[in-house]
Design a protein around this motif. Structure first.
Motif, PDB file in Angstrom:
ATOM      1  N   GLU A 223     -65.611  22.293   7.968  1.00 24.20           N
ATOM      2  CA  GLU A 223     -65.961  20.918   8.356  1.00 24.20           C
ATOM      3  C   GLU A 223     -65.018  19.870   7.764  1.00 24.20           C
ATOM      4  OE1 GLU A 223     -70.084  20.427   7.203  1.00 24.20           O
ATOM      5  OE2 GLU A 223     -70.550  22.405   8.030  1.00 24.20           O
ATOM      6  N   GLN A 224     -63.991  20.339   7.053  1.00 19.45           N
ATOM      7  CA  GLN A 224     -63.136  19.374   6.366  1.00 19.45           C
ATOM      8  C   GLN A 224     -62.282  18.540   7.311  1.00 19.45           C
ATOM      9  OE1 GLN A 224     -60.941  21.510   3.333  1.00 19.45           O
ATOM     10  NE2 GLN A 224     -62.822  21.929   2.188  1.00 19.45           N
ATOM     11  N   ASP A 225     -62.043  17.301   6.905  1.00 18.41           N
ATOM     12  CA  ASP A 225     -61.165  16.402   7.636  1.00 18.41           C
ATOM     13  C   ASP A 225     -59.722  16.836   7.381  1.00 18.41           C
ATOM     14  OD1 ASP A 225     -59.584  14.396   8.582  1.00 18.41           O
ATOM     15  OD2 ASP A 225     -60.571  12.771   7.470  1.00 18.41           O
ATOM     16  N   MET A 226     -59.114  17.419   8.425  1.00 16.62           N
ATOM     17  CA  MET A 226     -57.799  18.043   8.227  1.00 16.62           C
ATOM     18  C   MET A 226     -56.694  17.031   7.976  1.00 16.62           C
ATOM     19  SD  MET A 226     -58.045  21.156  10.951  1.00 16.62           S
ATOM     20  CE  MET A 226     -58.643  20.154  12.282  1.00 16.62           C
ATOM     21  N   THR A 227     -56.971  15.759   8.311  1.00 15.97           N
ATOM     22  CA  THR A 227     -55.938  14.755   8.028  1.00 15.97           C
ATOM     23  C   THR A 227     -55.794  14.531   6.523  1.00 15.97           C
ATOM     24  OG1 THR A 227     -57.522  12.936   8.186  1.00 15.97           O
ATOM     25  CG2 THR A 227     -56.352  13.541  10.207  1.00 15.97           C
ATOM     26  N   LEU A 228     -56.784  14.995   5.758  1.00 11.54           N
ATOM     27  CA  LEU A 228     -56.712  14.858   4.305  1.00 11.54           C
ATOM     28  C   LEU A 228     -55.948  16.014   3.650  1.00 11.54           C
ATOM     29  CD1 LEU A 228     -60.367  13.676   3.496  1.00 11.54           C
ATOM     30  CD2 LEU A 228     -58.296  12.281   3.581  1.00 11.54           C
ATOM     31  N   TRP A 229     -55.642  17.035   4.439  1.00 16.63           N
ATOM     32  CA  TRP A 229     -54.899  18.171   3.884  1.00 16.63           C
ATOM     33  C   TRP A 229     -53.450  17.767   3.647  1.00 16.63           C
ATOM     34  CZ3 TRP A 229     -56.720  22.872   7.377  1.00 16.63           C
ATOM     35  CH2 TRP A 229     -58.091  23.073   7.156  1.00 16.63           C
ATOM     36  N   ASP A 230     -52.913  18.230   2.540  1.00 19.13           N
ATOM     37  CA  ASP A 230     -51.530  17.910   2.168  1.00 19.13           C
ATOM     38  C   ASP A 230     -50.583  18.834   2.941  1.00 19.13           C
ATOM     39  OD1 ASP A 230     -49.037  17.735   0.971  1.00 19.13           O
ATOM     40  OD2 ASP A 230     -49.834  17.541  -1.056  1.00 19.13           O
ATOM     41  N   GLN A 231     -50.054  18.297   4.052  1.00 20.33           N
ATOM     42  CA  GLN A 231     -49.241  19.151   4.936  1.00 20.33           C
ATOM     43  C   GLN A 231     -47.929  19.612   4.280  1.00 20.33           C
ATOM     44  OE1 GLN A 231     -50.034  20.739   7.577  1.00 20.33           O
ATOM     45  NE2 GLN A 231     -52.053  19.791   7.761  1.00 20.33           N
ATOM     46  N   ASN A 232     -47.393  18.791   3.381  1.00 17.10           N
ATOM     47  CA  ASN A 232     -46.168  19.206   2.685  1.00 17.10           C
ATOM     48  C   ASN A 232     -46.416  20.450   1.852  1.00 17.10           C
ATOM     49  OD1 ASN A 232     -44.424  17.283   3.616  1.00 17.10           O
ATOM     50  ND2 ASN A 232     -45.009  15.806   2.023  1.00 17.10           N
ATOM     51  N   LEU A 233     -47.533  20.408   1.135  1.00 21.70           N
ATOM     52  CA  LEU A 233     -47.871  21.532   0.270  1.00 21.70           C
ATOM     53  C   LEU A 233     -48.198  22.766   1.103  1.00 21.70           C
ATOM     54  CD1 LEU A 233     -48.057  22.329  -2.631  1.00 21.70           C
ATOM     55  CD2 LEU A 233     -50.375  21.383  -2.755  1.00 21.70           C
ATOM     56  N   ILE A 234     -48.843  22.549   2.237  1.00 19.48           N
ATOM     57  CA  ILE A 234     -49.146  23.679   3.126  1.00 19.48           C
ATOM     58  C   ILE A 234     -47.838  24.305   3.610  1.00 19.48           C
ATOM     59  CG2 ILE A 234     -50.065  24.300   5.404  1.00 19.48           C
ATOM     60  CD1 ILE A 234     -52.384  22.351   4.855  1.00 19.48           C
ATOM     61  N   GLY A 235     -46.889  23.454   3.994  1.00 20.75           N
ATOM     62  CA  GLY A 235     -45.593  23.959   4.454  1.00 20.75           C
ATOM     63  C   GLY A 235     -44.890  24.761   3.370  1.00 20.75           C
ATOM     64  N   TRP A 236     -44.928  24.225   2.169  1.00 22.81           N
ATOM     65  CA  TRP A 236     -44.294  24.909   1.038  1.00 22.81           C
ATOM     66  C   TRP A 236     -44.956  26.268   0.802  1.00 22.81           C
ATOM     67  CZ3 TRP A 236     -46.111  26.524  -3.792  1.00 22.81           C
ATOM     68  CH2 TRP A 236     -45.124  26.876  -4.723  1.00 22.81           C
TER      69      TRP A 236
END
Lengths: 429, 115
Positions: free
Chosen positions: A272-285
């Motif tokens: 249910e998490q708001d995915m816009t709050l996910w740190d996409q840079n860190l996910i990419g890394w």
């Protein structure tokens, strides 16, 4: 150089506290590496912070607070060494030690790689094979993050006095047994790295599980530190896939830190998490680290756990959670490194693929005495019982899960779920 | 820093050894001792007779009590020791790893309280 404080500038004492929080582990590593004595290093560092709190507000904050603290701590260390040898100096004399706030007198800090080296050394001391396995992560919490025994004891649910005593004992062993502050030679490194990964994972897990919990206010720092250490380990042993696996796992988890608790303080499950709050840079890394790890074609538990996180992260791109893939990964994890946590994860994934009944069957495979004490297992079971319509059973299990939860945010979440089932039951014809 | 390596093993296995095996064991220990000496870390060593030859004594209230056998009866027995002088625990562990006893017994590594 004296500086007068202008309004809006951080106060001297706040800066001392901030330096203590950010630099504690690095400073301790630098001081302890010289003497091999962690307890002694803690003492002189505490003295240094104490002096900072006394002197900075009136004399101004030095340009290089860390260097200032290191200088004071090392001078004190020399004094303690001398007084131990000669017993000549009185405490009053030592208190006269004046450190000018001027930068020119503060010890030049080693470059950041030097800092990293010293912390790595401390890490290898904490995870030394001669150290009791159960004490490695607690020791890291204390030495690298400066947490006190009471906070650590709370995370391990044991009395504070017991934890304090064990920490004293383990530090004494390090000093007396002569455990060296060194990064092992390449030929010994591979044999030593597993314990280090385990301890760093422990650091991350404690921080992560406690993250929504306000009582462990340092929780965020725990997984931040774990991530930082994992990054250093990659530099040290880039060829070991599990090192990258662990770094990716921590990175993925950490990328969602802002989304786990809502603005009004509620726990938000991953689906249910708001995915816009996910740190996409860190996910990419993290994706990149996992990819690098997979090149070796040697699978390990951290890579599997990271892959599970990667599937969750992929929802930000695809909009759906690939539950069949998760079920498969959890099944693999259960084969490679069985744990109750993985068993629960597998049951949840299976329930999404084959329905709640199948999920319950999966949970039934977990040892019932273990299940009765493991909150996530109970929470999963209660939820699935509700899904198959065994509402009164669900309520009983929710009560048990809630009784085991001390974290207020998680407690509130479980209470909400329980109320939902309760309402269903009362409206049922 | 001085460390003592206490060598523990099942001493009955020694009793069951053939003459030839015993000689092999002895020469392995001699080679190990030589290696310690060559590295300049050797202090002292001894190989002990079996525990049945041991005698344990204590003074309780000034009264001398002597008893036959070892202090503690354990599955593995103390059969010998090495005192070595090395930089730190890691170095001591490396030397312990080369000691023939690791293959059939246990080695306890204790730092000296006298530096």
């Amino acid at each position: 150089m004296q500086r007068s404080r202008t309004p809006g500038e951080v106060s001297a004492s706040a800066l001392a506290e901030r330096t203590a929080r950010v630099s504690y582990g690095r400073l301790l590593a630098l001081v302890a590496a010289r003497s091999g004595d962690i307890a002694g290093a803690e003492d002189v560092l505490a003295d240094a912070f104490h002096q900072a709190l006394e002197q900075w507000p009136s004399r101004g904050v030095p340009e290089n607070p860390e260097g200032w603290l290191l200088t004071v701590a090392r001078r004190r260390q020399i004094d303690v060494g001398r007084s131990a040898e000669h017993r000549l100096r009185s405490d009053a004399e030592i208190d006269l030690l004046q450190i000018p706030a001027d930068d020119g007198h503060a010890e030049a800090l080693p470059p950041s790689e030097g800092f990293a080296d010293e912390r790595m050394k401390l890490l290898f001391v904490c995870a030394h094979p001669a150290i009791d396995e159960t004490m490695r992560t607690p020791l890291m919490l204390q030495t690298l993050l400066g947490l006190d025994a009471e906070v650590i004891a709370r995370a391990y649910i044991i009395p504070a006095a017991t934890m304090a005593q064990r920490l004293v004992r383990v530090k004494r062993k390090i000093k007396s047994a002569g455990i060296p502050f060194v990064i092992p030679e390449p030929e010994a490194l591979t044999g030593r790295i597993e314990a280090v990964l385990e301890a760093v994972y422990g650091l991350f897990a404690i921080g992560w599980e406690a993250a929504p919990n306000s009582s462990l206010s340092d929780a965020h720092r725990l997984d931040e530190e774990a991530l930082y250490l994992a990054q250093l380990l990659i530099q040290l042993v880039p060829q070991l896939p599990e090192v990258r696996g662990l770094a990716a796992l921590i990175g993925f988890a950490h990328s969602r830190r802002e989304a786990r608790v809502s603005a009004d303080g509620r726990y938000v499950p991953i689906e249910e998490q708001d995915m816009t709050l996910w740190d996409q840079n860190l996910i990419g890394w993290s994706e990149w680290q996992l990819l690098e790890a997979r090149k070796s074609a040697v699978i390990g538990r951290f890579q599997l756990k990271a892959s599970i996180q990667s599937v969750h992260a992929a929802r930000a791109r695809s909009g759906i959670t690939d539950w069949p893939a998760l079920a498969l990964l959890y099944t693999g994890l259960m084969q490679l490194a069985p744990s109750v946590g993985a068993g629960v994860g597998r049951a949840i994934a299976i329930s999404h693929v084959q329905g709640p009944r199948a999920g319950l069957d999966c949970l039934a495979l977990i040892d019932s005495t273990v299940l009765a004490e493991f909150q996530p297992a109970l929470a999963a079971r209660a939820y699935l019982l509700g899904e198959v319509g065994q509402l009164s059973d669900a309520l009983v299990v929710y009560d048990r899960a809630i009784a085991l939860t001390s974290d207020p945010v998680m407690r509130a979440h479980l209470l909400t779920l329980r109320t939902r089932v309760q309402n269903q039951e009362t409206t049922r014809p | 820093m001085k460390y003592t390596l206490f060598l523990y093993s099942d001493e009955t296995a020694f009793g069951a050894m053939s003459q030839e095996q015993m000689q092999q064991a002895q020469s392995a220990y001699m080679a190990y001792t030589q290696a310690l000496q060559d590295a300049g870390v050797f202090v002292v060593t001894d190989w002990l007779q079996p525990t049945l030859t041991g005698t344990t004594m204590t003074l309780r209230d000034g009264k001398r009590r002597v008893q036959d056998g070892p202090y503690a009866t354990t599955k593995e027995q103390l059969g010998g020791y090495y005192v070595i002088d090395v930089q730190n625990l890691d170095a001591a562990l490396q030397w312990a790893e080369r000691c023939p006893a690791v293959h059939y017994g246990f080695i306890e590594i204790r730092p000296s309280a006298m530096g």
